[in-house]
Write an enzyme that holds these catalytic residues in place. Structure first.
Site, mmCIF file in Angstrom:
data_model
loop_
_atom_site.group_PDB
_atom_site.id
_atom_site.type_symbol
_atom_site.label_atom_id
_atom_site.label_comp_id
_atom_site.label_asym_id
_atom_site.label_seq_id
_atom_site.Cartn_x
_atom_site.Cartn_y
_atom_site.Cartn_z
ATOM 1 N N CYS A 102 -20.084 10.021 -57.301
ATOM 2 C CA CYS A 102 -20.933 11.038 -56.682
ATOM 3 C C CYS A 102 -20.684 11.048 -55.171
ATOM 4 O O CYS A 102 -20.657 9.983 -54.542
ATOM 5 C CB CYS A 102 -22.398 10.737 -56.956
ATOM 6 S SG CYS A 102 -23.475 11.879 -56.069
ATOM 7 N N GLU A 132 -23.590 0.672 -59.074
ATOM 8 C CA GLU A 132 -23.526 1.259 -57.721
ATOM 9 C C GLU A 132 -23.597 0.149 -56.663
ATOM 10 O O GLU A 132 -22.846 0.158 -55.680
ATOM 11 C CB GLU A 132 -24.672 2.259 -57.522
ATOM 12 C CG GLU A 132 -24.579 2.960 -56.171
ATOM 13 C CD GLU A 132 -25.749 3.890 -55.885
ATOM 14 O OE1 GLU A 132 -26.271 4.521 -56.830
ATOM 15 O OE2 GLU A 132 -26.156 3.971 -54.713
ATOM 16 N N THR A 170 -28.878 4.564 -53.979
ATOM 17 C CA THR A 170 -29.339 5.963 -53.899
ATOM 18 C C THR A 170 -30.537 6.273 -54.799
ATOM 19 O O THR A 170 -31.172 7.303 -54.647
ATOM 20 C CB THR A 170 -28.197 6.915 -54.315
ATOM 21 O OG1 THR A 170 -27.769 6.546 -55.632
ATOM 22 C CG2 THR A 170 -27.037 6.861 -53.350
ATOM 23 N N SER A 229 -31.549 3.651 -63.458
ATOM 24 C CA SER A 229 -32.411 3.211 -62.361
ATOM 25 C C SER A 229 -33.414 4.301 -61.991
ATOM 26 O O SER A 229 -34.611 4.050 -61.867
ATOM 27 C CB SER A 229 -31.535 2.846 -61.162
ATOM 28 O OG SER A 229 -32.327 2.608 -60.033
ATOM 29 N N ASN A 230 -32.933 5.541 -61.829
ATOM 30 C CA ASN A 230 -33.873 6.554 -61.334
ATOM 31 C C ASN A 230 -34.933 6.918 -62.374
ATOM 32 O O ASN A 230 -36.045 7.302 -62.018
ATOM 33 C CB ASN A 230 -33.132 7.767 -60.757
ATOM 34 C CG ASN A 230 -32.490 8.611 -61.820
ATOM 35 O OD1 ASN A 230 -33.157 9.382 -62.468
ATOM 36 N ND2 ASN A 230 -31.187 8.447 -62.011
HETATM 37 FE FE1 SF4 Z 1 -25.592 11.405 -56.941
HETATM 38 FE FE2 SF4 Z 1 -28.225 11.059 -56.607
HETATM 39 FE FE3 SF4 Z 1 -27.303 12.003 -58.857
HETATM 40 FE FE4 SF4 Z 1 -26.866 9.445 -58.239
HETATM 41 S S1 SF4 Z 1 -28.841 10.398 -58.662
HETATM 42 S S2 SF4 Z 1 -25.390 10.880 -59.113
HETATM 43 S S3 SF4 Z 1 -26.599 9.658 -56.016
HETATM 44 S S4 SF4 Z 1 -27.136 13.020 -56.838
#
Ligand code: SF4
Length: 311
Positions: A102, A132, A170, A229-230
């Site tokens: 990314c 990452e 990120t 993670s997100n």
């Molecule tokens: Fe890129 Fe953010 Fe998507 Fe990760 S979450 S791939 S850093 S845009």
């Protein structure tokens, strides 16, 4: 008192795929079209089991090391990026590399390179062994700060303390990262804090949307895999702001017995989750709770798009 058999399903926006994930998947699709299968991809292209199994059916092989890839194959680096050492190892193989890192992860790599050139010691706020984090931390010798406790207790050498700075993964929790940075600033008052933000727009927007809606919810369902993670951070964000929350990797994981008692159910998804999967979960909820009202919660409009690399 609200009649809990009448469910309100709040579909939260923005949710689901970010520009980095869309680009990474487009890169695989293009490479499959051009070179056919088998196609080799480093690690999981994005952290979502549903996406991974769809690609495995198309002949994509996810692997951990460049050395296991047969000669003359095509090999894609995932959206999480790789370390310089890993890149060097891959380049030694007789294979063609396509980089789907990314651009926002790449931006953190460039910051790390610049800070390293200027002799900074970098405190990297991130999760141990996350791909990452492994990629960025390969750039120079950094100190990993993986939680508040580490931020409070870490000891540094006098040499490291001479010129200190911070970078972050990120996809972190914005609240927890702010807390960690405050602790580090107190402990190391001369630390340099760059104005460039590393937590990406997609992570920020999805967490902001959750914080805004949770006062209206009894429970938040986050569609996503445990290794994302997100997605996990969205569950934590809801809980931190007083709302029960569950991670739902697939329809099989919907906590129906808990939901029976709840009236206002929020639904969001991590940045690696295709809308197809979220809709499957919404359909399963509608089937189980036919007396429902769907409410679309509008959030920030995302217009970010990343250019494709040469394939
Ligand atoms: Fe890129 Fe953010 Fe998507 Fe990760 S979450 S791939 S850093 S845009």
């Amino acid at each position: 008192m609200q009649n809990k058999s009448l469910k309100k399903l709040y579909l939260i926006n923005p949710r689901g795929p970010c520009a980095g994930v869309i680009r990474a998947l487009d890169i695989i699709d293009e490479a499959l079209k051009k070179y056919g299968s088998p196609l080799y991809v480093n690690h999981q292209i994005v952290h979502n089991d549903f996406v991974i199994s769809e690609y495995e059916k198309k002949g994509v092989i996810f692997c951990k090391t460049p050395e296991e890839i047969p000669e003359n194959s095509h090999y894609i680096f995932s959206a999480h990026g790789v370390s310089p050492q890993f890149k060097t190892r891959a380049k030694k193989q007789n294979i063609t590399i396509i980089d789907a890192t990314c651009p926002l992860v790449d931006k953190v790599h460039k910051e790390a390179e610049n800070f390293t050139k200027q002799n900074f010691h970098i405190l990297y706020i991130g999760h141990k062994n996350h791909p990452e984090a492994n990629g960025v931390m390969g750039i120079s010798e950094m100190t990993l700060i993986d939680n508040i406790k580490t931020a409070k207790n870490i000891t540094l050498s006098s040499h490291q303390m001479k010129k200190l700075t911070i970078l972050t993964q990120t996809t972190l929790s914005i609240d927890e990262t702010t807390e960690i940075i405050t602790i580090l600033q107190k402990r190391f008052p001369d630390i340099f804090i760059s104005k460039i933000k590393d937590i990406c727009y997609a992570t920020q927007n999805r967490q902001d949307a959750v914080k805004k809606i949770v006062p209206n919810l009894d429970v938040l369902l986050v569609v996503g895999s445990p290794q994302s993670s997100n997605s996990v951070r969205l569950v934590e964000t809801a809980k931190k702001h007083g709302c029960e929350s569950f991670l739902v990797p697939s329809e099989k994981h919907i906590p129906f017995s808990f939901l029976i008692q709840q009236g206002n159910i929020g639904i969001t998804s991590g940045a690696s989750v295709p809308e197809k999967l979220t809709q499957k979960i919404v359909n399963a909820l509608c089937e189980k709770f036919p007396k429902n009202e769907k409410i679309y919660q509008e959030g920030k409009n995302e217009k970010v798009q990343f250019a494709m690399p040469k394939i």
